[in-house]
Design an enzyme around this catalytic site. Structure first.
Site, PDB file in Angstrom:
ATOM      1  N   CYS A   1      51.918  47.451  41.607  1.00  0.00           N
ATOM      2  CA  CYS A   1      50.504  47.825  41.714  1.00  0.00           C
ATOM      3  C   CYS A   1      50.256  48.735  42.909  1.00  0.00           C
ATOM      4  CB  CYS A   1      49.646  46.572  41.838  1.00  0.00           C
ATOM      5  SG  CYS A   1      49.828  45.502  40.424  1.00  0.00           S
TER       6      CYS A   1
ATOM      7  N   HIS B   1      42.832  48.544  44.353  1.00  0.00           N
ATOM      8  CA  HIS B   1      43.585  48.349  43.110  1.00  0.00           C
ATOM      9  C   HIS B   1      42.857  47.275  42.300  1.00  0.00           C
ATOM     10  CE1 HIS B   1      46.418  46.945  40.237  1.00  0.00           C
ATOM     11  NE2 HIS B   1      46.650  45.824  40.889  1.00  0.00           N
TER      12      HIS B   1
ATOM     13  N   ASN C   1      43.738  45.130  34.479  1.00  0.00           N
ATOM     14  CA  ASN C   1      44.590  45.556  35.593  1.00  0.00           C
ATOM     15  C   ASN C   1      45.681  46.479  35.034  1.00  0.00           C
ATOM     16  OD1 ASN C   1      46.698  45.647  37.475  1.00  0.00           O
ATOM     17  ND2 ASN C   1      46.404  43.540  38.154  1.00  0.00           N
TER      18      ASN C   1
HETATM   19  O1  UT7 Z   1      47.855  43.260  40.267  1.00  0.00           O
HETATM   20  C1  UT7 Z   1      48.221  42.481  41.365  1.00  0.00           C
HETATM   21  C2  UT7 Z   1      48.664  41.161  41.002  1.00  0.00           C
HETATM   22  N1  UT7 Z   1      47.755  40.332  40.262  1.00  0.00           N
HETATM   23  C3  UT7 Z   1      46.687  39.707  40.828  1.00  0.00           C
HETATM   24  O2  UT7 Z   1      46.272  39.987  41.923  1.00  0.00           O
HETATM   25  C4  UT7 Z   1      46.080  38.558  40.056  1.00  0.00           C
HETATM   26  C5  UT7 Z   1      45.890  37.364  40.956  1.00  0.00           C
HETATM   27  N2  UT7 Z   1      45.517  36.121  40.280  1.00  0.00           N
HETATM   28  C6  UT7 Z   1      44.420  35.972  39.526  1.00  0.00           C
HETATM   29  O3  UT7 Z   1      43.730  36.928  39.248  1.00  0.00           O
HETATM   30  C7  UT7 Z   1      44.048  34.579  39.055  1.00  0.00           C
HETATM   31  O4  UT7 Z   1      44.878  33.646  39.678  1.00  0.00           O
HETATM   32  C8  UT7 Z   1      44.104  34.377  37.510  1.00  0.00           C
HETATM   33  C9  UT7 Z   1      42.966  35.128  36.841  1.00  0.00           C
HETATM   34  C10 UT7 Z   1      45.436  34.807  36.957  1.00  0.00           C
HETATM   35  C11 UT7 Z   1      43.930  32.913  37.174  1.00  0.00           C
HETATM   36  O5  UT7 Z   1      42.686  32.469  37.679  1.00  0.00           O
HETATM   37  P1  UT7 Z   1      42.618  31.174  38.565  1.00  0.00           P
HETATM   38  O6  UT7 Z   1      41.197  30.958  38.907  1.00  0.00           O
HETATM   39  O7  UT7 Z   1      43.588  31.317  39.709  1.00  0.00           O
HETATM   40  O8  UT7 Z   1      43.087  30.079  37.548  1.00  0.00           O
HETATM   41  P2  UT7 Z   1      44.278  29.022  37.686  1.00  0.00           P
HETATM   42  O9  UT7 Z   1      45.597  29.657  37.461  1.00  0.00           O
HETATM   43  O10 UT7 Z   1      44.052  28.251  38.945  1.00  0.00           O
HETATM   44  O11 UT7 Z   1      43.980  28.078  36.458  1.00  0.00           O
HETATM   45  C12 UT7 Z   1      42.765  27.310  36.371  1.00  0.00           C
HETATM   46  C13 UT7 Z   1      42.744  26.610  35.029  1.00  0.00           C
HETATM   47  C14 UT7 Z   1      44.050  25.910  34.707  1.00  0.00           C
HETATM   48  O12 UT7 Z   1      43.731  24.723  33.994  1.00  0.00           O
HETATM   49  P3  UT7 Z   1      43.694  23.298  34.731  1.00  0.00           P
HETATM   50  O13 UT7 Z   1      45.053  23.130  35.339  1.00  0.00           O
HETATM   51  O14 UT7 Z   1      42.609  23.427  35.764  1.00  0.00           O
HETATM   52  O15 UT7 Z   1      43.385  22.378  33.622  1.00  0.00           O
HETATM   53  C15 UT7 Z   1      44.747  26.863  33.781  1.00  0.00           C
HETATM   54  O16 UT7 Z   1      45.629  26.233  32.900  1.00  0.00           O
HETATM   55  O17 UT7 Z   1      42.539  27.574  33.995  1.00  0.00           O
HETATM   56  C16 UT7 Z   1      43.589  27.466  33.038  1.00  0.00           C
HETATM   57  N3  UT7 Z   1      43.860  28.804  32.509  1.00  0.00           N
HETATM   58  C17 UT7 Z   1      43.165  29.329  31.500  1.00  0.00           C
HETATM   59  N4  UT7 Z   1      42.164  28.872  30.741  1.00  0.00           N
HETATM   60  C18 UT7 Z   1      41.663  29.670  29.798  1.00  0.00           C
HETATM   61  C19 UT7 Z   1      44.777  29.705  32.943  1.00  0.00           C
HETATM   62  N5  UT7 Z   1      44.684  30.830  32.211  1.00  0.00           N
HETATM   63  C20 UT7 Z   1      43.688  30.627  31.309  1.00  0.00           C
HETATM   64  C21 UT7 Z   1      43.131  31.424  30.297  1.00  0.00           C
HETATM   65  N6  UT7 Z   1      42.114  30.900  29.560  1.00  0.00           N
HETATM   66  N7  UT7 Z   1      43.544  32.677  30.038  1.00  0.00           N
END
Ligand code: UT7
Length: 332
Positions: free
Chosen positions: A115, A259, A289
């Site tokens: 990125c 980014h 992204n």
């Molecule tokens: O380009 C540079 C690199 N990339 C980034 O900078 C991205 C950085 N990370 C993020 O943007 C976020 O961490 C994500 C958008 C990927 C995930 O969001 P989050 O708020 O960190 O969610 P999480 O991974 O903490 O997951 C929260 C919950 C989990 O369920 P439980 O364990 O709370 O029951 C996940 O299983 O959301 C669940 N989950 C989803 N639910 C519905 C994870 N992905 C999804 C999904 N739809 N697509």
């Protein structure tokens, strides 16, 4: 005589026609439009058609950038192609683009700086120009990430974020008091496995085994929470170091182009930097992204929308796989 600087003479972008909405993804995996919008700000992204690679997506972006710069292919001295999703494993997309667009036998090479591809690329191009080696360099940032996504429940935390697209700039020499004021680059390889695409690997004589395919090692893996935690620290850190280096403060910024990783990350950066909405550019809502391509796509749109004008102070910053991060300050 004034010293030679580099400046962005032209910018262009291109995204595939195919719009993939959150609702469409929710038919493939256990997710919802509401979850994706709340956690990422993304409403839709673009996916390239089957058979279209980053070099293909790049062509209209490069044509736009050349037109914007009022230059022809023959004026370009070097192609730097930033991508982590090159058309083929070997060779790089730069020479594929060189051939497809009929550039002369100029140098063309790829950089694989995730990125942060635009930041690393502009830093290299800037050095070539400041040293007097070249006058006009094409920096192309193009990605087809959709084919590296696991579009099933298993991949849902990564697959909902990424999209395909291309951006390009022409960086040219000038003796005017404008252009690239600084670039700052960083890495921390401890975090390789937090955001990586493991297979095919040259470490295995099998290259891509049935077992690794079953495990999904050929898809991009991201530990979202960990990447997020580092990103929100590194973005403001590198923006501040670049402002300090130039004796500037956030009040001097006309436009911040982060980014496009996640709208929540952009919002946190904006808050930490104390910037109003009109001084931060985001388009992740439309494109997701797009890895290396996200900053030049933003610059291209921002310029077309009249949000960047000559002499504006534009700050760009990126964070991504590696981890790699960095920033650049541009007097447009
Ligand atoms: O380009 C540079 C690199 N990339 C980034 O900078 C991205 C950085 N990370 C993020 O943007 C976020 O961490 C994500 C958008 C990927 C995930 O969001 P989050 O708020 O960190 O969610 P999480 O991974 O903490 O997951 C929260 C919950 C989990 O369920 P439980 O364990 O709370 O029951 C996940 O299983 O959301 C669940 N989950 C989803 N639910 C519905 C994870 N992905 C999804 C999904 N739809 N697509």
């Amino acid at each position: 005589m004034n010293k030679i600087r580099s400046y962005i003479k032209g910018v262009g972008h291109n995204v595939p026609d195919r719009v993939v909405t959150n609702d469409e993804l929710s038919k493939l995996m256990d997710t919802t439009d509401q979850w994706i919008v709340e956690r990422t700000g993304i409403k839709e992204r673009r996916f390239a058609d089957e058979g279209v690679g980053p070099s293909d997506l790049a062509i209209p972006a490069v044509e736009n950038a050349l037109q914007d710069a009022n230059l022809s292919k023959d004026d370009i001295d070097l192609i730097i192609f930033a991508t982590i999703s090159s058309d083929y494993y070997i060779p790089g997309a730069g020479c594929i683009l060189q051939d497809k667009m009929g550039f002369g036998n100029i140098g063309a090479f790829d950089i694989k700086t995730s990125c942060a591809g635009f930041i690393y690329g502009i830093s290299m191009a800037d050095q070539y120009i400041k040293s007097g080696t070249f006058d006009n360099i094409l920096l192309v940032c193009s990605e087809v990430q959709s084919t590296t996504m696991d579009l099933s429940d298993r991949g849902r935390n990564t697959a909902v974020i990424f999209g395909d697209g291309a951006g390009a700039i022409v960086l040219s020499s000038t003796t005017e008091d404008r252009g690239i004021l600084s670039t700052h680059l960083h890495s921390d390889g401890k975090n390789v496995k937090e955001l990586w695409l493991k297979e095919p690997s040259t470490k295995s004589s099998n290259r891509l085994s049935k077992e690794s395919i079953e495990r999904g090692d050929h898809f991009l893996f991201m530990n979202g929470r960990e990447v997020f935690r580092h990103a929100v620290k590194r973005f403001p850190e590198t923006i501040n170091e670049s402002l300090e280096f130039n004796g500037l403060t956030s009040e001097d910024i006309d436009l911040l182009v982060p980014h496009q990783a996640n709208l929540r990350i952009s919002d946190m950066i904006q808050k930490k930097m104390g910037l109003p909405d009109n001084k931060v550019f985001n388009n992740i809502q439309k494109y997701g992204n797009t890895t290396a391509a996200s900053i030049p796509i933003c610059l291209s749109e921002a310029k077309k929308e009249g949000r960047i004008n000559n002499n504006d102070l534009v700050v760009c910053a990126a964070f991504g796989a590696g981890f790699l991060w960095g920033s650049t300050v541009i007097k447009w």
